[in-house]
Design a protein around this motif. Structure first.
Motif, PDB file in Angstrom:
ATOM      1  N   GLY A 283      47.117  12.464 -53.808  1.00  0.00           N
ATOM      2  CA  GLY A 283      46.239  11.495 -52.729  1.00  0.00           C
ATOM      3  C   GLY A 283      46.966  10.500 -52.369  1.00  0.00           C
TER       4      GLY A 283
ATOM      5  N   VAL B  68      46.861  15.025 -39.136  1.00  0.00           N
ATOM      6  CA  VAL B  68      46.027  15.034 -40.177  1.00  0.00           C
ATOM      7  C   VAL B  68      44.450  14.827 -39.455  1.00  0.00           C
TER       8      VAL B  68
ATOM      9  N   ALA C   5      48.454  10.239 -43.720  1.00  0.00           N
ATOM     10  CA  ALA C   5      47.887  10.092 -42.487  1.00  0.00           C
ATOM     11  C   ALA C   5      48.052   8.907 -41.670  1.00  0.00           C
TER      12      ALA C   5
ATOM     13  N   GLY D 130      44.272  15.620 -51.491  1.00  0.00           N
ATOM     14  CA  GLY D 130      45.579  15.436 -52.446  1.00  0.00           C
ATOM     15  C   GLY D 130      44.673  14.840 -53.729  1.00  0.00           C
TER      16      GLY D 130
ATOM     17  N   THR E 250      36.698  10.978 -44.277  1.00  0.00           N
ATOM     18  CA  THR E 250      37.236  11.173 -45.659  1.00  0.00           C
ATOM     19  C   THR E 250      35.932  11.122 -46.603  1.00  0.00           C
TER      20      THR E 250
ATOM     21  N   LEU F  35      40.345  12.613 -51.003  1.00  0.00           N
ATOM     22  CA  LEU F  35      41.185  11.983 -51.778  1.00  0.00           C
ATOM     23  C   LEU F  35      40.343  11.877 -53.123  1.00  0.00           C
TER      24      LEU F  35
ATOM     25  N   ALA G 121      48.728  11.655 -49.427  1.00  0.00           N
ATOM     26  CA  ALA G 121      47.765  12.333 -48.352  1.00  0.00           C
ATOM     27  C   ALA G 121      47.623  10.907 -47.701  1.00  0.00           C
ATOM     28  N   GLN G 122      47.275   9.818 -48.281  1.00  0.00           N
ATOM     29  CA  GLN G 122      46.879   8.681 -47.409  1.00  0.00           C
ATOM     30  C   GLN G 122      48.270   8.183 -46.853  1.00  0.00           C
TER      31      GLN G 122
ATOM     32  N   ILE H 285      47.576  19.070 -52.333  1.00  0.00           N
ATOM     33  CA  ILE H 285      48.879  18.461 -52.683  1.00  0.00           C
ATOM     34  C   ILE H 285      48.497  17.932 -54.141  1.00  0.00           C
TER      35      ILE H 285
ATOM     36  N   LEU I  74      40.573  13.662 -44.595  1.00  0.00           N
ATOM     37  CA  LEU I  74      41.259  13.735 -45.944  1.00  0.00           C
ATOM     38  C   LEU I  74      40.418  13.814 -47.029  1.00  0.00           C
TER      39      LEU I  74
ATOM     40  N   VAL J  34      43.796  17.389 -45.408  1.00  0.00           N
ATOM     41  CA  VAL J  34      44.657  17.239 -46.285  1.00  0.00           C
ATOM     42  C   VAL J  34      43.948  16.824 -47.801  1.00  0.00           C
TER      43      VAL J  34
END
Length: 261
Positions: free
Chosen positions: A97, A111, A104, A92, A201, A116, A100-101, A27, A114, A90
């Motif tokens: 990002g 998901v 999730a 992002g 993450t 980030l 994405a948060q 993303i 992550l 994901v």
């Protein structure tokens, strides 16, 4: 590139890689498009990769602004469901990002992990975004271009090899799309919800990033128990564009560690 026709919106997407491979969703950020990831994707041959132009960006439709962050999260959620992706990681950057948060938190069933990148639960202040939005409303995206490049790429931004591609993409962004997405960022504070996340993450910061500086990125990593923090030297806000091989090395190391390869 194919388009996905949702009931209320047409989104430009690209999906590639083996159909049965582990899924990645990429993303992009404000003023970008799915081409941001071109240099990275070739380093990820063993994954099923979905990327998209967010609403108001690239070749996707541009609804009237403002946009809500929940709406942008829902767009990505619908694309993941459209392609039947399961247990995706994901990835992002910046606005991506934030999406994405939120995704999730909303759909942990979709998901698995992550990444980030150069993002935070809250980016900037409402007055900052109001000022930028007003400038774009009056004079177009070009009005905020140089200040954006300096924040994203650092003091030597004029000499950064990534600048031509970045400039072309930002200046091609529909002003209504930029305003819509900037409004979504302005109204978002995910600190409390992101702190509830419990999933693998990776948080990636760029040493020259003036938009989401390393200290803010470390603070973001500290919100999620067990999150890994990685600082990339000699890059700014868009390390997947500035140094795709180094970014891919971090990403592939994380994917291998969590068995997503």
């Amino acid at each position: 590139m194919p388009h996905v026709f949702l009931p209320d919106l047409r989104l430009n997407v690209q999906i590639e890689g083996p159909e049965t491979a582990p899924a990645l969703v990429l993303i992009h950020g404000l003023g970008g498009d799915l081409r941001l990831w071109d240099g990275l994707v070739k380093h990820l041959p063993h994954h099923r990769i979905l990327r998209m132009d967010l609403r108001g960006h690239g070749q996707s439709d541009t609804p009237e602004p403002p946009y809500k962050m929940g709406t942008m999260i829902r767009d990505v959620e619908r694309l993941i469901e459209h392609f039947g992706l399961k247990d995706a990681v994901v990835i992002g950057v910046s606005l991506g990002g934030m999406i994405a948060q939120g995704l999730a938190v909303k759909r942990l069933d979709l998901v698995r992990g992550l990444v980030l990148s150069n993002t935070a639960p809250r980016i900037g202040t409402v007055p900052q975004w109001q000022e930028r939005i007003a400038a774009v409303e009056t004079s177009g995206v070009g009005a905020i271009a140089e200040a954006s490049f300096q924040r994203w790429l650092g003091r030597a931004w004029r000499d950064n090899p990534a600048l031509p591609a970045l400039r072309d993409t930002l200046l091609a962004t529909n002003p209504k799309g930029w305003i819509g997405a900037a409004s979504a960022i302005s109204g978002t504070d995910f600190y409390e919800t992101t702190a509830t996340l419990r999933l693998p993450t990776l948080v990636i910061a760029g040493a020259n990033d003036g938009s989401t500086p390393p200290d803010l990125m470390r603070e973001t990593a500290d919100l999620i128990p067990g999150a890994r923090y990685q600082l990339m030297r000699r890059v700014g806000h868009l390390p997947m564009l500035e140094d795709p091989p180094a970014y891919a090395d971090l990403l592939n190391g994380f994917l291998t560690a969590i068995g997503h390869n």
